[in-house]
Design a protein around this motif. Structure first.
Motif, mmCIF file in Angstrom:
data_model
loop_
_atom_site.group_PDB
_atom_site.id
_atom_site.type_symbol
_atom_site.label_atom_id
_atom_site.label_comp_id
_atom_site.label_asym_id
_atom_site.label_seq_id
_atom_site.Cartn_x
_atom_site.Cartn_y
_atom_site.Cartn_z
ATOM 1 N N THR A 7 -48.195 -68.608 9.288
ATOM 2 C CA THR A 7 -48.271 -70.066 9.159
ATOM 3 C C THR A 7 -47.024 -70.623 8.490
ATOM 4 O O THR A 7 -46.403 -71.560 8.982
ATOM 5 C CB THR A 7 -49.532 -70.471 8.361
ATOM 6 O OG1 THR A 7 -50.679 -69.971 9.040
ATOM 7 C CG2 THR A 7 -49.637 -71.974 8.216
ATOM 8 N N VAL A 8 -46.654 -70.036 7.363
ATOM 9 C CA VAL A 8 -45.474 -70.500 6.632
ATOM 10 C C VAL A 8 -44.215 -70.228 7.451
ATOM 11 O O VAL A 8 -43.338 -71.094 7.557
ATOM 12 C CB VAL A 8 -45.394 -69.831 5.242
ATOM 13 C CG1 VAL A 8 -44.057 -70.117 4.567
ATOM 14 C CG2 VAL A 8 -46.560 -70.296 4.367
ATOM 15 N N GLY A 9 -44.105 -69.072 8.039
ATOM 16 C CA GLY A 9 -42.946 -68.736 8.867
ATOM 17 C C GLY A 9 -42.738 -69.711 10.007
ATOM 18 O O GLY A 9 -41.600 -70.091 10.310
ATOM 19 N N GLY A 42 -39.316 -62.161 6.210
ATOM 20 C CA GLY A 42 -40.684 -62.615 5.987
ATOM 21 C C GLY A 42 -40.644 -63.992 5.361
ATOM 22 O O GLY A 42 -39.838 -64.837 5.741
ATOM 23 N N ILE A 43 -41.525 -64.213 4.381
ATOM 24 C CA ILE A 43 -41.474 -65.477 3.648
ATOM 25 C C ILE A 43 -41.090 -65.212 2.194
ATOM 26 O O ILE A 43 -41.301 -66.043 1.322
ATOM 27 C CB ILE A 43 -42.801 -66.259 3.741
ATOM 28 C CG1 ILE A 43 -43.968 -65.457 3.162
ATOM 29 C CG2 ILE A 43 -43.061 -66.673 5.181
ATOM 30 C CD1 ILE A 43 -45.251 -66.270 2.980
ATOM 31 N N ARG A 44 -40.513 -64.054 1.952
ATOM 32 C CA ARG A 44 -40.118 -63.675 0.596
ATOM 33 C C ARG A 44 -38.637 -63.930 0.305
ATOM 34 O O ARG A 44 -38.270 -64.375 -0.756
ATOM 35 C CB ARG A 44 -40.455 -62.202 0.352
ATOM 36 C CG ARG A 44 -40.148 -61.734 -1.042
ATOM 37 C CD ARG A 44 -40.790 -60.394 -1.331
ATOM 38 N NE ARG A 44 -40.336 -59.819 -2.564
ATOM 39 C CZ ARG A 44 -40.704 -60.216 -3.776
ATOM 40 N NH1 ARG A 44 -41.529 -61.227 -3.891
ATOM 41 N NH2 ARG A 44 -40.250 -59.629 -4.855
ATOM 42 N N LEU A 81 -42.227 -72.992 -2.030
ATOM 43 C CA LEU A 81 -42.134 -71.606 -2.493
ATOM 44 C C LEU A 81 -41.446 -71.600 -3.847
ATOM 45 O O LEU A 81 -40.412 -72.263 -4.036
ATOM 46 C CB LEU A 81 -41.330 -70.771 -1.497
ATOM 47 C CG LEU A 81 -41.954 -70.627 -0.117
ATOM 48 C CD1 LEU A 81 -40.934 -70.095 0.877
ATOM 49 C CD2 LEU A 81 -43.168 -69.726 -0.180
ATOM 50 N N LYS A 82 -42.004 -70.891 -4.812
ATOM 51 C CA LYS A 82 -41.385 -70.733 -6.131
ATOM 52 C C LYS A 82 -40.756 -69.360 -6.213
ATOM 53 O O LYS A 82 -41.323 -68.388 -5.709
ATOM 54 C CB LYS A 82 -42.433 -70.853 -7.238
ATOM 55 C CG LYS A 82 -42.897 -72.251 -7.491
ATOM 56 C CD LYS A 82 -43.540 -72.373 -8.868
ATOM 57 C CE LYS A 82 -45.017 -72.247 -8.821
ATOM 58 N NZ LYS A 82 -45.647 -72.497 -10.136
ATOM 59 N N ALA A 122 -38.949 -65.431 -3.173
ATOM 60 C CA ALA A 122 -40.202 -66.115 -3.521
ATOM 61 C C ALA A 122 -41.208 -65.150 -4.128
ATOM 62 O O ALA A 122 -41.266 -63.986 -3.757
ATOM 63 C CB ALA A 122 -40.804 -66.749 -2.269
ATOM 64 N N PHE A 123 -42.014 -65.659 -5.060
ATOM 65 C CA PHE A 123 -43.133 -64.879 -5.587
ATOM 66 C C PHE A 123 -44.468 -65.571 -5.362
ATOM 67 O O PHE A 123 -45.508 -64.918 -5.381
ATOM 68 C CB PHE A 123 -42.927 -64.503 -7.064
ATOM 69 C CG PHE A 123 -42.745 -65.667 -7.997
ATOM 70 C CD1 PHE A 123 -43.834 -66.373 -8.486
ATOM 71 C CD2 PHE A 123 -41.478 -66.033 -8.404
ATOM 72 C CE1 PHE A 123 -43.663 -67.435 -9.355
ATOM 73 C CE2 PHE A 123 -41.290 -67.091 -9.283
ATOM 74 C CZ PHE A 123 -42.397 -67.796 -9.757
#
Length: 139
Positions: A7-9, A42-44, A81-82, A122-123
């Motif tokens: 979803t985020v990607g 990824g989303i990291r 994203l933090k 991101a965490f």
């Protein structure tokens, strides 16, 4: 949210602009629009290009806390994203995201001392859609 990464990607990949934040010397957040990340894992992990001489780079060198925000204006949804933003000046990372037209910004090419890479890691994040927000952890 069933599949956070998917979803985020999808939101990230469909945006031409990303909003990045830094923290100034007085402890206040600073927000800036940038071109979308050049590469992501990824989303990291997200990679951006910028000028080594920029104010933002100087802020990240002093305090690497950061946020990214991507907004899908069409469906009014978004993701924050933090994480942390590292300033990379090594050849490997500079070459990783270099593109043909970048000489317009960095006249000396990939070795231009005013060209660097911002690496965001991101965490956690927060997703907004359909009048609801949801927190998630980034693995």
């Amino acid at each position: 949210m069933k599949n956070v990464e998917k979803t985020v990607g999808r939101i990230v990949d469909n945006q031409k602009v990303a909003f990045i934040s830094s923290v100034d010397a007085d402890g206040f957040p600073n927000m800036k629009a940038m071109l979308a990340p050049r590469k992501r894992e990824g989303i990291r992990i997200f990679y951006f290009t910028t000028n080594t001489s920029s104010m933002r780079v100087q802020q990240y060198l002093k305090n690497n806390r950061s946020c990214l925000y991507f907004c899908d204006r069409r469906f009014f949804r978004g993701v924050m994203l933090k994480g942390t933003m590292d300033v990379l000046t090594d050849c490997e990372h500079k070459e990783l995201i270099w593109e043909e037209g970048d000489t317009m910004y960095y006249k000396e090419g990939v070795t231009d001392p005013d060209y660097c890479v911002l690496k965001f890691t991101a965490f956690c994040g927060r997703y907004y859609s359909d009048f609801k927000s949801e927190n998630f952890v980034v693995d």
